[in-house]
Scaffold this active site. Structure first.
Site, PDB file in Angstrom:
ATOM      1  N   ASP A  51       0.805  -1.217   0.000  1.00  0.00           N
ATOM      2  CA  ASP A  51       0.000   0.000   0.000  1.00  0.00           C
ATOM      3  C   ASP A  51       0.844   1.275   0.000  1.00  0.00           C
ATOM      4  O   ASP A  51       1.848   1.364   0.690  1.00  0.00           O
ATOM      5  CB  ASP A  51      -0.907   0.024   1.236  1.00  0.00           C
ATOM      6  CG  ASP A  51      -1.979  -1.045   1.200  1.00  0.00           C
ATOM      7  OD1 ASP A  51      -2.988  -0.880   1.901  1.00  0.00           O
ATOM      8  OD2 ASP A  51      -1.800  -2.050   0.490  1.00  0.00           O
ATOM      9  N   HIS A  53      -1.027   4.632  -0.345  1.00  0.00           N
ATOM     10  CA  HIS A  53      -1.969   5.535   0.334  1.00  0.00           C
ATOM     11  C   HIS A  53      -1.549   6.989   0.298  1.00  0.00           C
ATOM     12  O   HIS A  53      -1.521   7.677   1.315  1.00  0.00           O
ATOM     13  CB  HIS A  53      -2.184   5.086   1.780  1.00  0.00           C
ATOM     14  CG  HIS A  53      -3.132   3.941   1.903  1.00  0.00           C
ATOM     15  ND1 HIS A  53      -4.408   3.983   1.402  1.00  0.00           N
ATOM     16  CD2 HIS A  53      -2.986   2.704   2.444  1.00  0.00           C
ATOM     17  CE1 HIS A  53      -5.010   2.817   1.622  1.00  0.00           C
ATOM     18  NE2 HIS A  53      -4.166   2.032   2.250  1.00  0.00           N
ATOM     19  N   ASP A  79      -4.054   0.090  -3.547  1.00  0.00           N
ATOM     20  CA  ASP A  79      -4.206   1.111  -2.506  1.00  0.00           C
ATOM     21  C   ASP A  79      -3.209   2.254  -2.696  1.00  0.00           C
ATOM     22  O   ASP A  79      -2.417   2.589  -1.815  1.00  0.00           O
ATOM     23  CB  ASP A  79      -4.090   0.498  -1.108  1.00  0.00           C
ATOM     24  CG  ASP A  79      -5.403  -0.132  -0.658  1.00  0.00           C
ATOM     25  OD1 ASP A  79      -5.515  -0.504   0.514  1.00  0.00           O
ATOM     26  OD2 ASP A  79      -6.329  -0.245  -1.488  1.00  0.00           O
ATOM     27  N   ASP A  82      -6.076   7.533  -1.042  1.00  0.00           N
ATOM     28  CA  ASP A  82      -6.769   7.686   0.243  1.00  0.00           C
ATOM     29  C   ASP A  82      -5.791   7.849   1.399  1.00  0.00           C
ATOM     30  O   ASP A  82      -4.694   7.279   1.412  1.00  0.00           O
ATOM     31  CB  ASP A  82      -7.699   6.505   0.558  1.00  0.00           C
ATOM     32  CG  ASP A  82      -9.014   6.599  -0.189  1.00  0.00           C
ATOM     33  OD1 ASP A  82      -9.683   5.570  -0.363  1.00  0.00           O
ATOM     34  OD2 ASP A  82      -9.367   7.727  -0.611  1.00  0.00           O
ATOM     35  N   ARG A  83      -6.207   8.633   2.381  1.00  0.00           N
ATOM     36  CA  ARG A  83      -5.501   8.886   3.626  1.00  0.00           C
ATOM     37  C   ARG A  83      -4.333   9.853   3.505  1.00  0.00           C
ATOM     38  O   ARG A  83      -4.306  10.862   4.184  1.00  0.00           O
ATOM     39  CB  ARG A  83      -5.057   7.576   4.287  1.00  0.00           C
ATOM     40  CG  ARG A  83      -6.257   6.743   4.754  1.00  0.00           C
ATOM     41  CD  ARG A  83      -5.784   5.454   5.369  1.00  0.00           C
ATOM     42  NE  ARG A  83      -6.810   4.790   6.151  1.00  0.00           N
ATOM     43  CZ  ARG A  83      -7.142   5.120   7.398  1.00  0.00           C
ATOM     44  NH1 ARG A  83      -6.533   6.109   8.009  1.00  0.00           N
ATOM     45  NH2 ARG A  83      -8.084   4.458   8.043  1.00  0.00           N
ATOM     46  N   ASN A 111      -8.598  -2.372  -2.664  1.00  0.00           N
ATOM     47  CA  ASN A 111      -9.979  -2.070  -2.280  1.00  0.00           C
ATOM     48  C   ASN A 111     -10.245  -0.574  -2.231  1.00  0.00           C
ATOM     49  O   ASN A 111     -11.394  -0.130  -2.267  1.00  0.00           O
ATOM     50  CB  ASN A 111     -10.344  -2.743  -0.948  1.00  0.00           C
ATOM     51  CG  ASN A 111      -9.501  -2.252   0.206  1.00  0.00           C
ATOM     52  OD1 ASN A 111      -8.276  -2.289   0.144  1.00  0.00           O
ATOM     53  ND2 ASN A 111     -10.136  -1.802   1.266  1.00  0.00           N
ATOM     54  N   HIS A 112      -9.202   0.238  -2.168  1.00  0.00           N
ATOM     55  CA  HIS A 112      -9.407   1.685  -2.161  1.00  0.00           C
ATOM     56  C   HIS A 112      -9.535   2.260  -3.561  1.00  0.00           C
ATOM     57  O   HIS A 112      -9.838   3.435  -3.718  1.00  0.00           O
ATOM     58  CB  HIS A 112      -8.266   2.381  -1.407  1.00  0.00           C
ATOM     59  CG  HIS A 112      -8.442   2.342   0.079  1.00  0.00           C
ATOM     60  ND1 HIS A 112      -8.924   3.402   0.807  1.00  0.00           N
ATOM     61  CD2 HIS A 112      -8.238   1.353   0.978  1.00  0.00           C
ATOM     62  CE1 HIS A 112      -8.996   3.070   2.090  1.00  0.00           C
ATOM     63  NE2 HIS A 112      -8.588   1.834   2.219  1.00  0.00           N
ATOM     64  N   HIS A 161      -4.224  -8.021  -3.893  1.00  0.00           N
ATOM     65  CA  HIS A 161      -4.214  -6.972  -2.882  1.00  0.00           C
ATOM     66  C   HIS A 161      -4.625  -7.496  -1.505  1.00  0.00           C
ATOM     67  O   HIS A 161      -3.904  -7.321  -0.519  1.00  0.00           O
ATOM     68  CB  HIS A 161      -5.136  -5.814  -3.252  1.00  0.00           C
ATOM     69  CG  HIS A 161      -5.234  -4.789  -2.156  1.00  0.00           C
ATOM     70  ND1 HIS A 161      -4.202  -3.928  -1.856  1.00  0.00           N
ATOM     71  CD2 HIS A 161      -6.201  -4.524  -1.251  1.00  0.00           C
ATOM     72  CE1 HIS A 161      -4.545  -3.164  -0.825  1.00  0.00           C
ATOM     73  NE2 HIS A 161      -5.759  -3.502  -0.441  1.00  0.00           N
ATOM     74  N   ARG A 208     -14.351  -6.622   8.868  1.00  0.00           N
ATOM     75  CA  ARG A 208     -14.356  -5.417   8.025  1.00  0.00           C
ATOM     76  C   ARG A 208     -15.706  -5.183   7.366  1.00  0.00           C
ATOM     77  O   ARG A 208     -15.983  -4.112   6.850  1.00  0.00           O
ATOM     78  CB  ARG A 208     -13.324  -5.541   6.905  1.00  0.00           C
ATOM     79  CG  ARG A 208     -11.875  -5.569   7.358  1.00  0.00           C
ATOM     80  CD  ARG A 208     -11.014  -5.305   6.155  1.00  0.00           C
ATOM     81  NE  ARG A 208      -9.644  -5.713   6.301  1.00  0.00           N
ATOM     82  CZ  ARG A 208      -8.622  -4.885   6.057  1.00  0.00           C
ATOM     83  NH1 ARG A 208      -8.856  -3.637   5.687  1.00  0.00           N
ATOM     84  NH2 ARG A 208      -7.390  -5.331   6.181  1.00  0.00           N
ATOM     85  N   HIS A 235      -2.697  -4.745   2.074  1.00  0.00           N
ATOM     86  CA  HIS A 235      -4.034  -4.562   2.654  1.00  0.00           C
ATOM     87  C   HIS A 235      -4.055  -4.365   4.158  1.00  0.00           C
ATOM     88  O   HIS A 235      -5.019  -3.852   4.708  1.00  0.00           O
ATOM     89  CB  HIS A 235      -4.907  -5.761   2.268  1.00  0.00           C
ATOM     90  CG  HIS A 235      -6.374  -5.590   2.503  1.00  0.00           C
ATOM     91  ND1 HIS A 235      -7.080  -4.455   2.208  1.00  0.00           N
ATOM     92  CD2 HIS A 235      -7.288  -6.464   3.003  1.00  0.00           C
ATOM     93  CE1 HIS A 235      -8.346  -4.622   2.518  1.00  0.00           C
ATOM     94  NE2 HIS A 235      -8.508  -5.836   3.004  1.00  0.00           N
TER      95      HIS A 235
END
Lengths: 308, 491
Positions: A51, A53, A79, A82-83, A111-112, A161, A208, A235
């Site tokens: 990831d 991010h 990923d 995001d963040r 998944n992001h 992922h 989750r 992940h």
């Protein structure tokens, strides 16, 4: 190509990229990925990354410490957004590298990389902040739909992922999925991006709210059925950067150091040599700086902070 | 692609599962590889569909005693839950010790209703706070111990009668401090409290003791039961919407523990295989059981749903993503609910805000969030929660369908440790694959791809689950799941 190089230059400095340029890049990526299979085949040697991010400056460190795209093959396990504060630049940089060196870099969907998740985990907000409208977010989400779901390195390592799905026991099964859509919230495509390995003796519901938990039995079954030796996935945050499980049958690789600028973890990438030997490179976070060399520190709490 | 939950899976205690008859999928035609059941048959794996399997209760934990070395039947025990809900080790108490001849027959003959409450509470030191404690410190105590509620007890007074401090009270306090609670004419106590919360602008905020606050906030009716009483009594109370009951010793001199809705549901789920009469219930759908709140969906067309939402015909209380957070907090207080759905313009579910999330707006540095959008606040909550879970981001919404079974609903409630699941409309079908010719043109309008996972049409909570179980009791009682909510008032 000149255009791409110029864009890469801007991105590395975290500078603004025009909306029209993003549109054009996303369209080109779609055209390129259209021809790519759900599960791409990759040769060794190759470096597997977890990831990102939106931590652009740490992504630059990653390239620095592992040889760079000019000299090294890469697989990114998803990923990208995001963040972190630089989701767009991180994704676009990888996009540009993919356009420039299509055979040296493989992107896998996380998944992001979806509309639903990016709307609430930061990427959407970042685009609104930087552009005042959501067009660029839409272009990127359209591009996400084309990213492949997995990779196999040298017939020995399966990359994904999240993890495994109870609905797909073979890699061939993954190849037959219709991937060019928003990630569904249940089913095989969802599970591959959401599942986690855990200390369970069989498939379990995931806390989750998507995907499943799977254990050593499931991993061994998958390795045996598909004739591979390792599942490489991301992940989940790992403080030490990487973590092997199940007698080395699975590894989690995490490439965002000091995650969210507060977790204090290190990051890792995994290099697979021609003889399939595994070599881990660990790296730490850098202080993110803007174009003028000024340190960008997330806002600290003010001194006077009263309760209600 | 979505799997029908109408396949009922019958598994007896020995773990022999009857294979579910595969139903033709009338839903989306998204081409998966091979049909998963076919794949599994070819590979000789488990014959039943996994989703159905996970929608049935877990196998019971086994206790090895000295006798089990000699008996052929394993001693099946009821798993009892300790005080903490956070998944700490479940303690097994040997409750049933069948002889080899009785085998599992004794187990199946059990009625869960007769289980004593002492099985569910672990005697341990209860954390409580005195009414003199300032609200800020009461809040810190909640956070420190990861609790959602605390008994407020005056040392020296009857320990079995007490009020509670929870996040609903904190929400009330916040709204009061912001001047958003209307003070009825003549209510001097509330007016005085409001003044103290708001500060007079000259001197420092006088610290408000929590006892003063909980005296004026709306509360569930208070219930207590002796530990010798049965589950049957407890479930009737909890099924009416009361969130927790105090469990005392027989003489009612001390409190043994607090039984919450969540703990009770977890207990029944973990032990469901002991109770044969639960099985048909667990295989029934939410719609068939008529539990939860579901909008009338005679036709579940988009236009109907939007029309319902627009004219506030929706029975599910929600707030739009672009509304400020303070609206959501006010609505939760006014409607006496502890969680609210956040939807977009098309009534798709974006996420939810719970009253416990008030903990993120208690400091002046966080006040700006009150005027920011609900959607932005959801991202704040999710980001923080993901970090707290060791970097494991969760799906933004936890949901089921009207056709989901009760078993599936409980399994998901337990796995996600949540208090409610949102009921959404099943997606009509996956987005069609992009034809090659379109690539030359432009990027598609992605509006219609936002359809997943479906529009909000209802909600099913722990209260509703307990209602279904309570109504199933041999002596039928009239259960109103809205009872507690209607009666939430200052005590």
């Amino acid at each position: 190509m000149m255009h791409i190089d110029r864009t890469i230059g801007l991105l590395k400095q975290g500078k603004h990229v025009k909306e029209e340029a993003v549109y054009s890049l996303c369209l080109k990526l779609q055209e390129l990925l259209m021809a790519e299979a759900n599960v791409t085949h990759v040769d060794t040697p190759v470096t597997i990354c977890g990831d990102i991010h939106g931590q652009l400056h740490d992504l630059l460190t990653l390239f620095e410490k592992s040889g760079g795209v000019e000299k090294t093959r890469y697989v990114f396990l998803g990923d990208f957004v995001d963040r972190g504060f630089y989701s767009l630049e991180s994704f676009l940089l990888l996009l540009c590298y993919k356009l420039k060196y299509p055979d040296r870099i493989t992107l896998i969907r996380g998944n992001h990389e979806t509309r639903q998740i990016t709307k609430v985990y930061g990427f959407y907000d970042e685009i609104m902040r930087k552009y005042g409208n959501s067009n660029v977010w839409r272009y990127c989400c359209e591009a996400f739909d084309y990213i492949s779901l997995g990779a196999v390195i040298g017939n020995s390592i399966f990359c994904v992922h999240g993890g495994l799905s109870p609905d797909v026991a073979t890699i061939d099964g993954i190849r037959a999925i219709d991937r060019k859509q928003e990630v569904p919230h249940e089913g095989a495509m969802c599970d591959l991006l959401w599942s986690d390995p855990d200390d369970v003796d069989k498939w379990s519901m995931s806390p989750r709210g998507a995907g499943y938990l799977f254990g050593q039995n499931e991993v061994n079954q998958f390795l045996h059925t598909n004739g591979v030796d390792l599942i490489a996935r991301a992940h989940q945050l790992v403080m030490e950067g990487y973590k092997e499980m199940f007698d080395g049958g699975l590894v989690t690789v995490w490439s965002a150091p000091n995650y969210c600028y507060r977790c204090g973890n290190v990051a890792a990438v995994l290099r697979i040599e021609d003889d399939l030997q595994r070599n881990y490179t660990i790296f730490e976070a850098v202080q993110p700086q803007d174009g003028g060399g000024n340190a960008i520190i997330p806002t600290k709490k003010s001194q006077m902070d009263y309760f209600l | 692609m979505p799997y029908s939950n109408d396949n009922s899976l019958l598994a007896d205690g020995a773990g022999n599962a009857k294979k579910a008859v595969p139903q033709p999928h009338s839903q989306s035609q998204s081409p998966q590889a091979l049909h998963p059941q076919v794949v599994q048959q070819q590979q000789g794996q488990q014959p039943q569909h996994l989703v159905d399997l996970l929608s049935t209760p877990p196998l019971l934990a086994r206790v090895t005693t000295n006798d089990s070395a000699h008996s052929s039947a394993s001693s099946v025990s009821l798993v009892s839950l300790g005080r903490s809900d956070s998944g700490s080790a479940l303690q097994s108490l040997p409750m049933v010790q069948p002889t080899p001849s009785q085998g599992l027959h004794a187990v199946h003959a059990q009625k869960w209703q007769h289980t004593r409450l002492s099985q569910l509470v672990q005697p341990s030191k209860l954390i409580s706070i005195p009414p003199t404690l300032p609200v800020e410190q009461a809040f810190d105590t909640l956070v420190k111990h990861h609790l959602s509620s605390l008994p407020v007890q005056q040392p020296g007074q009857d320990p079995t009668n007490f009020s509670t401090f929870d996040y609903n009270d904190l929400n009330f306090y916040l709204l009061l401090a912001l001047g958003r609670i209307p003070i009825p004419e003549g209510n001097t106590e509330l007016a005085d409290l409001a003044k103290r919360c708001q500060g007079d602008g000259v001197s420092d905020n006088t610290e408000v003791p929590v006892g003063d606050l909980v005296r004026v906030t709306p509360k569930d009716p208070f219930f207590k039961l002796a530990e010798t009483e049965s589950l049957s009594n407890a479930i009737s109370i909890l099924a009416s919407g009361v969130h927790r009951i105090a469990i005392t010793d027989v003489q009612a001199t001390q409190v043994r523990g607090i039984l919450s809705q969540r703990r009770l549901v977890h207990y029944l789920w973990e032990n469901a295989r002991c109770f044969a009469d639960l099985e048909p219930l667990l295989n029934s759908t939410i719609r068939d059981l008529n539990i939860g709140v579901i909008n009338a969906t005679g036709s579940s067309t988009t236009s109907t749903i939007l029309a319902n939402a627009a004219t506030s015909n929706s029975r599910v209380i929600s707030v739009r993503g672009d509304q400020p957070l303070i609206d959501a907090l006010l609505k939760m207080y006014n409607e006496r609910i502890s969680s609210i759905a956040v939807v977009d313009m098309q009534y798709n579910l974006l996420g939810n805000i719970s009253v416990t999330d008030v903990k993120h707006v208690t400091r002046t540095s966080q006040f700006h969030l009150l005027n920011d959008s609900c959607r932005h606040f959801i991202s704040v909550i999710l980001n923080l929660r993901g970090l707290e879970n060791g970097g494991k981001d969760s799906f933004p919404i936890f949901h089921v369908y009207p056709t989901s079974t009760l078993g599936r609903t409980i399994a998901k409630l337990v796995a996600t440790q949540s208090h409610r699941l949102w009921i959404v409309q099943r997606p009509v079908g996956s987005a069609p694959p992009v034809p090659a010719t379109d690539v030359q043109g432009h990027l598609h309008n992605s509006q219609d791809k936002d359809n997943i996972p479906g529009r909000l049409i209802g909600v099913v909570s722990l209260t509703d689950v307990l209602t279904a179980l309570a109504r199933n009791q041999t002596h039928h009682k009239l259960i109103d799941p809205q009872f507690a909510r209607k009666h939430r008032s200052p005590q």
